[in-house]
Write an enzyme that holds these catalytic residues in place. Structure first.
Site, PDB file in Angstrom:
ATOM      1  N   ASP A   1      12.210  49.952 -12.268  1.00  0.00           N
ATOM      2  CA  ASP A   1      10.790  49.671 -12.447  1.00  0.00           C
ATOM      3  C   ASP A   1      10.711  48.243 -13.008  1.00  0.00           C
ATOM      4  O   ASP A   1      11.692  47.720 -13.550  1.00  0.00           O
ATOM      5  CB  ASP A   1      10.213  50.684 -13.436  1.00  0.00           C
ATOM      6  CG  ASP A   1       8.792  50.344 -13.824  1.00  0.00           C
ATOM      7  OD1 ASP A   1       7.985  50.130 -12.918  1.00  0.00           O
ATOM      8  OD2 ASP A   1       8.516  50.239 -15.023  1.00  0.00           O
TER       9      ASP A   1
ATOM     10  N   ASP B   1       7.231  46.290 -14.424  1.00  0.00           N
ATOM     11  CA  ASP B   1       6.345  46.121 -15.590  1.00  0.00           C
ATOM     12  C   ASP B   1       6.761  47.088 -16.700  1.00  0.00           C
ATOM     13  O   ASP B   1       6.871  48.289 -16.465  1.00  0.00           O
ATOM     14  CB  ASP B   1       4.881  46.424 -15.200  1.00  0.00           C
ATOM     15  CG  ASP B   1       4.299  45.332 -14.315  1.00  0.00           C
ATOM     16  OD1 ASP B   1       3.277  45.600 -13.676  1.00  0.00           O
ATOM     17  OD2 ASP B   1       4.885  44.238 -14.247  1.00  0.00           O
TER      18      ASP B   1
END
Ligand SMILES: O=C(O)[C@H](O)[C@H](O)COP(=O)(O)O
Ligand SMILES: [Mg+2]
Length: 303
Positions: A27, A29
């Site tokens: 991932d 952010d």
């Protein structure tokens, strides 16, 4: 279920954990950065994993940027990465529309609530669209707009899909237009439905929040093509051909990243505490979504 292993400071535990996997789905952010602030030792950690022969894929729900935009961001942050390693929710949605949904023309045009990342990926898949960053929608709704939307004269007859992504310019005119398309039977899709966006070391309304008004008005959820949707997992696996049992999802959000990895039956999941979710959420008795392990920050994997 055994409690998640806290790997921060546990050199041997980290070595053992990393040895279980050949592929890491990252991932972005809340794990690599908060907006334009890169967390400590991220580049070094990714380099360490590459030096161990691990394959890295960046799987982000942030639909405001295209794969090419993310490549520019990685370059700006001096993080070695290839554009082919990026798989964002805007790309996931564009691939779904072009290769899976494949509405018969001409009613396969998309009305976009979202930013340039969605537009670039729709362009790349040859999908036509309106709305999005078009400045014609960045104005107050006028009395004649209600009339022209209601009688259809302000609508494009070729629009058959409404795609809702993180839109920093959402307004009543865009919502009213999208709603009218949905009322006329347009397919309702979302790049993702994250409630919040980690930015500037804080939280802000996410894609799920900027699209919430439309969900409330039309009375149904969109089909989301972002994490934790397994349509996205299937698309990622279809592109990178990895062994799920030797793949680990690394993320900051339980109800997208960790759920994505668990439902995708990956070999493992690693939560990182620099983004949205807090450890109390998964350490609590009866917590619905529990990662296999967690670190305070990604750089802790350097041991
Ligand atoms: O609201 C959003 O779109 C999300 O919060 C955000 O962009 C998540 O990105 P990710 O953590 O999946 O990289
Ligand atoms: Mg995140």
């Amino acid at each position: 279920m055994s409690p998640p292993k806290h790997l921060t400071g546990d050199k041997a535990g980290i070595e053992e954990f990393l040895s279980r996997f050949d592929v890491f789905l990252f991932d972005c952010d809340g794990v690599l950065w908060s907006g334009d602030h890169l967390f400590d030792n991220v580049a070094e950690t990714l380099e360490m994993l590459r030096s161990k022969g691990k394959q890295l894929v960046f799987v982000t729900n942030n639909s405001t940027k295209s794969r090419a935009d993310y490549k520019k961001k990685f370059d700006k942050m001096n993080i070695p990465a290839k554009v082919e390693e990026v798989f964002g929710s805007s790309y996931s949605a564009a691939v779904y529309i072009a290769r899976i949904l494949k509405l018969p023309g001409p009613k396969n045009k998309v009305f976009v609530l979202g930013e340039s990342g969605v537009e670039q990926e729709l362009d790349a898949e040859g999908v036509s669209y309106i709305g999005g960053t078009d400045s014609a929608f960045r104005r107050d709704i006028e009395p004649e707009d209600f009339t022209n939307l209601a009688n259809g004269s302000a609508l494009d007859p070729d629009v058959g899909i409404v795609l809702s992504g993180l839109d920093f310019h959402v307004n009543y005119l865009k919502l009213a237009t999208a709603f009218q398309y949905l009322q006329r039977g347009a397919v309702f899709l979302a790049t993702n439905t994250d409630s919040t966006l980690p930015m500037a070391h804080s939280l802000f309304p996410g894609a799920g929040s900027t699209g919430a008004g439309l969900v409330k008005a039309i009375g149904k959820e969109a089909l989301s093509l972002g994490k934790p949707s397994q349509a996205m997992m299937d698309a990622v696996e279809g592109k990178f051909h990895f062994d799920r049992s030797r793949t680990c999802m690394v993320g900051d959000r339980l109800n997208t990243d960790i759920q994505f990895g668990i439902e995708g039956k990956l070999g493992g999941t690693l939560a990182v505490l620099t983004g949205v979710s807090k450890k109390e959420e998964f350490l609590a008795e009866g917590a619905p979504t529990v990662p296999m392990a967690y670190v305070d920050a990604l750089g802790d994997l350097l041991g």
